[in-house]
Design a protein around this motif. Structure first.
Motif, short mmCIF file in Angstrom:
data_model
loop_
_atom_site.label_atom_id
_atom_site.label_comp_id
_atom_site.label_asym_id
_atom_site.label_seq_id
_atom_site.Cartn_x
_atom_site.Cartn_y
_atom_site.Cartn_z
N SER A 124 24.28 0.38 3.21
CA SER A 124 23.74 -0.94 3.48
C SER A 124 23.27 -1.58 2.19
O SER A 124 22.44 -1.02 1.47
CB SER A 124 22.56 -0.85 4.46
OG SER A 124 21.93 -2.11 4.60
N LEU A 128 16.04 -5.99 0.72
CA LEU A 128 14.79 -5.67 1.41
C LEU A 128 13.73 -6.64 0.92
O LEU A 128 13.65 -6.93 -0.28
CB LEU A 128 14.36 -4.23 1.10
CG LEU A 128 15.34 -3.12 1.47
CD1 LEU A 128 14.80 -1.78 0.99
CD2 LEU A 128 15.59 -3.09 2.96
N CYS A 129 12.89 -7.13 1.83
CA CYS A 129 11.89 -8.12 1.46
C CYS A 129 10.53 -7.79 2.06
O CYS A 129 10.44 -7.27 3.18
CB CYS A 129 12.31 -9.52 1.93
SG CYS A 129 13.88 -10.10 1.26
N THR A 134 11.31 -8.83 -3.42
CA THR A 134 12.69 -8.72 -2.96
C THR A 134 13.38 -7.59 -3.71
O THR A 134 13.30 -7.51 -4.95
CB THR A 134 13.47 -10.03 -3.20
OG1 THR A 134 12.81 -11.10 -2.52
CG2 THR A 134 14.89 -9.90 -2.68
N MET A 137 19.43 -4.15 -3.12
CA MET A 137 19.88 -2.77 -3.07
C MET A 137 21.22 -2.57 -3.76
O MET A 137 21.47 -1.53 -4.37
CB MET A 137 19.96 -2.30 -1.61
CG MET A 137 18.62 -2.29 -0.89
SD MET A 137 17.41 -1.20 -1.67
CE MET A 137 18.17 0.40 -1.45
N GLU A 157 13.41 3.97 -5.73
CA GLU A 157 13.62 4.56 -4.41
C GLU A 157 12.31 4.68 -3.63
O GLU A 157 12.29 4.52 -2.41
CB GLU A 157 14.31 5.91 -4.55
CG GLU A 157 15.72 5.77 -5.11
CD GLU A 157 16.50 7.07 -5.09
OE1 GLU A 157 15.99 8.06 -4.54
OE2 GLU A 157 17.61 7.09 -5.63
N ALA A 160 11.55 1.14 -2.41
CA ALA A 160 12.45 0.78 -1.31
C ALA A 160 12.01 1.43 -0.01
O ALA A 160 12.04 0.81 1.06
CB ALA A 160 13.88 1.17 -1.66
N LEU A 161 11.58 2.69 -0.08
CA LEU A 161 11.09 3.38 1.11
C LEU A 161 9.85 2.70 1.66
O LEU A 161 9.72 2.49 2.88
CB LEU A 161 10.79 4.84 0.77
CG LEU A 161 10.15 5.68 1.88
CD1 LEU A 161 11.05 5.76 3.11
CD2 LEU A 161 9.83 7.08 1.37
N VAL A 163 8.94 -0.41 1.32
CA VAL A 163 9.29 -1.72 1.89
C VAL A 163 9.97 -1.55 3.25
O VAL A 163 9.69 -2.29 4.19
CB VAL A 163 10.19 -2.51 0.92
CG1 VAL A 163 10.70 -3.79 1.59
CG2 VAL A 163 9.42 -2.87 -0.34
N ARG A 164 10.85 -0.57 3.35
CA ARG A 164 11.50 -0.32 4.65
C ARG A 164 10.48 0.01 5.73
O ARG A 164 10.65 -0.33 6.89
CB ARG A 164 12.49 0.84 4.52
CG ARG A 164 13.76 0.53 3.76
CD ARG A 164 14.78 1.64 3.96
NE ARG A 164 15.97 1.42 3.16
CZ ARG A 164 16.22 2.00 1.99
NH1 ARG A 164 15.34 2.85 1.48
NH2 ARG A 164 17.32 1.75 1.32
N ARG A 165 9.41 0.68 5.32
CA ARG A 165 8.39 1.12 6.27
C ARG A 165 7.15 0.24 6.20
O ARG A 165 6.05 0.69 6.54
CB ARG A 165 8.02 2.57 5.95
CG ARG A 165 9.18 3.56 6.09
CD ARG A 165 9.33 4.05 7.50
NE ARG A 165 8.11 4.75 7.88
CZ ARG A 165 7.85 6.03 7.54
NH1 ARG A 165 8.73 6.73 6.84
NH2 ARG A 165 6.73 6.60 7.92
N GLN A 166 7.31 -1.00 5.76
CA GLN A 166 6.17 -1.89 5.54
C GLN A 166 5.24 -1.91 6.75
O GLN A 166 5.66 -2.03 7.89
CB GLN A 166 6.65 -3.30 5.21
CG GLN A 166 7.60 -3.90 6.21
CD GLN A 166 8.20 -5.19 5.71
OE1 GLN A 166 7.68 -6.26 5.99
NE2 GLN A 166 9.29 -5.10 4.96
#
Length: 228
Positions: A124, A128-129, A134, A137, A157, A160-161, A163-166
């Motif tokens: 993907s 990610l925001c 921002t 990826m 990384e 990014a993790l 932000v994915r789990r904000q």
């Protein structure tokens, strides 16, 4: 196509062994002996990964690692060391090294570590925001309020993790799971990467966007509504 490795190692036996063996594992190896030669080689051509011995005839592998990371933050760097103390491992990571391996090591362990660092990008590529943060990826770039910040591979990384789990707490164990190849990763390396990440974020937005520690559990990405 073979991955291009720059090996900076002054031990002729190790250099010869890796130069002869790694091509059978799908790697093309360019070997140099000194810090100066390493800097020149990396400036002359693009490599996929750099292996650096800590003890070089004309300087420290730490200095070479730092110089390479300042020039190319996304370039994977793996430190080769005979030292066994935790302090050396943590210091390597604070300077931007992506991993380290201790002598003596086997070819299987080395190629496993390199393979992890050279793994394919996530399928993907959607950005990610979070607030005005921002993460691109596909291009591995991070911007906060339109200002790009330069992150090492592990810092990228981890962010990014988060932000994915904000809004959720990410445990220390989950962060360590990002790097399963680092068999002897120390818990303090998490603190080191997070410290560098916080410092870079703080330079752009102060404390309005922050990585908040949740005592005894992990970390959560938080941001004030004022920058949303």
């Amino acid at each position: 196509m073979n991955k291009e490795i720059l090996l900076v190692e002054d031990d002729p036996m190790i250099a010869r062994t890796l130069t002869m063996s790694l091509p059978y594992r799908g790697y093309a190896v360019s070997s140099v002996r000194t810090l100066k030669e390493g800097l020149q080689a990396s400036a002359d051509r693009r490599f996929d990964i750099v292996l650096i011995d800590l003890q070089l005839p004309d300087g420290s592998g730490y200095d070479l690692c730092q110089s390479l990371k300042e020039r190319s933050p996304d370039l994977p760097v793996l430190i080769i060391t005979a030292r066994t103390d935790e302090k050396s491992a943590v210091h390597s990571l604070t300077l931007g090294a992506d991993d380290h391996i201790r002598k003596p090591f086997g070819l299987d362990e080395l190629t496993a570590r390199m393979g992890r660092l050279l793994r394919d990008e996530p399928s993907s590529s959607a950005p990610l925001c979070f607030r005005e943060l921002t993460i691109d990826m596909a291009r591995r770039r991070v911007q906060i309020k339109g200002t790009e910040i330069s992150l090492g591979r592990r810092e990228f990384e981890i962010l990014a993790l988060l932000v994915r789990r904000q809004g959720e707490v990410v445990t220390r164990a989950e962060i360590l799971d990002l790097f399963p190849d680092s068999l002897d990763t120390f818990d303090r390396t998490v603190d080191s990467h997070l410290s560098h990440l916080r410092k870079k974020m703080r330079a752009v937005v102060g404390e309005r966007l922050r990585i908040h520690p949740v005592y005894g559990v992990g970390y959560r990405l938080e941001g004030e509504e004022g920058i949303s």
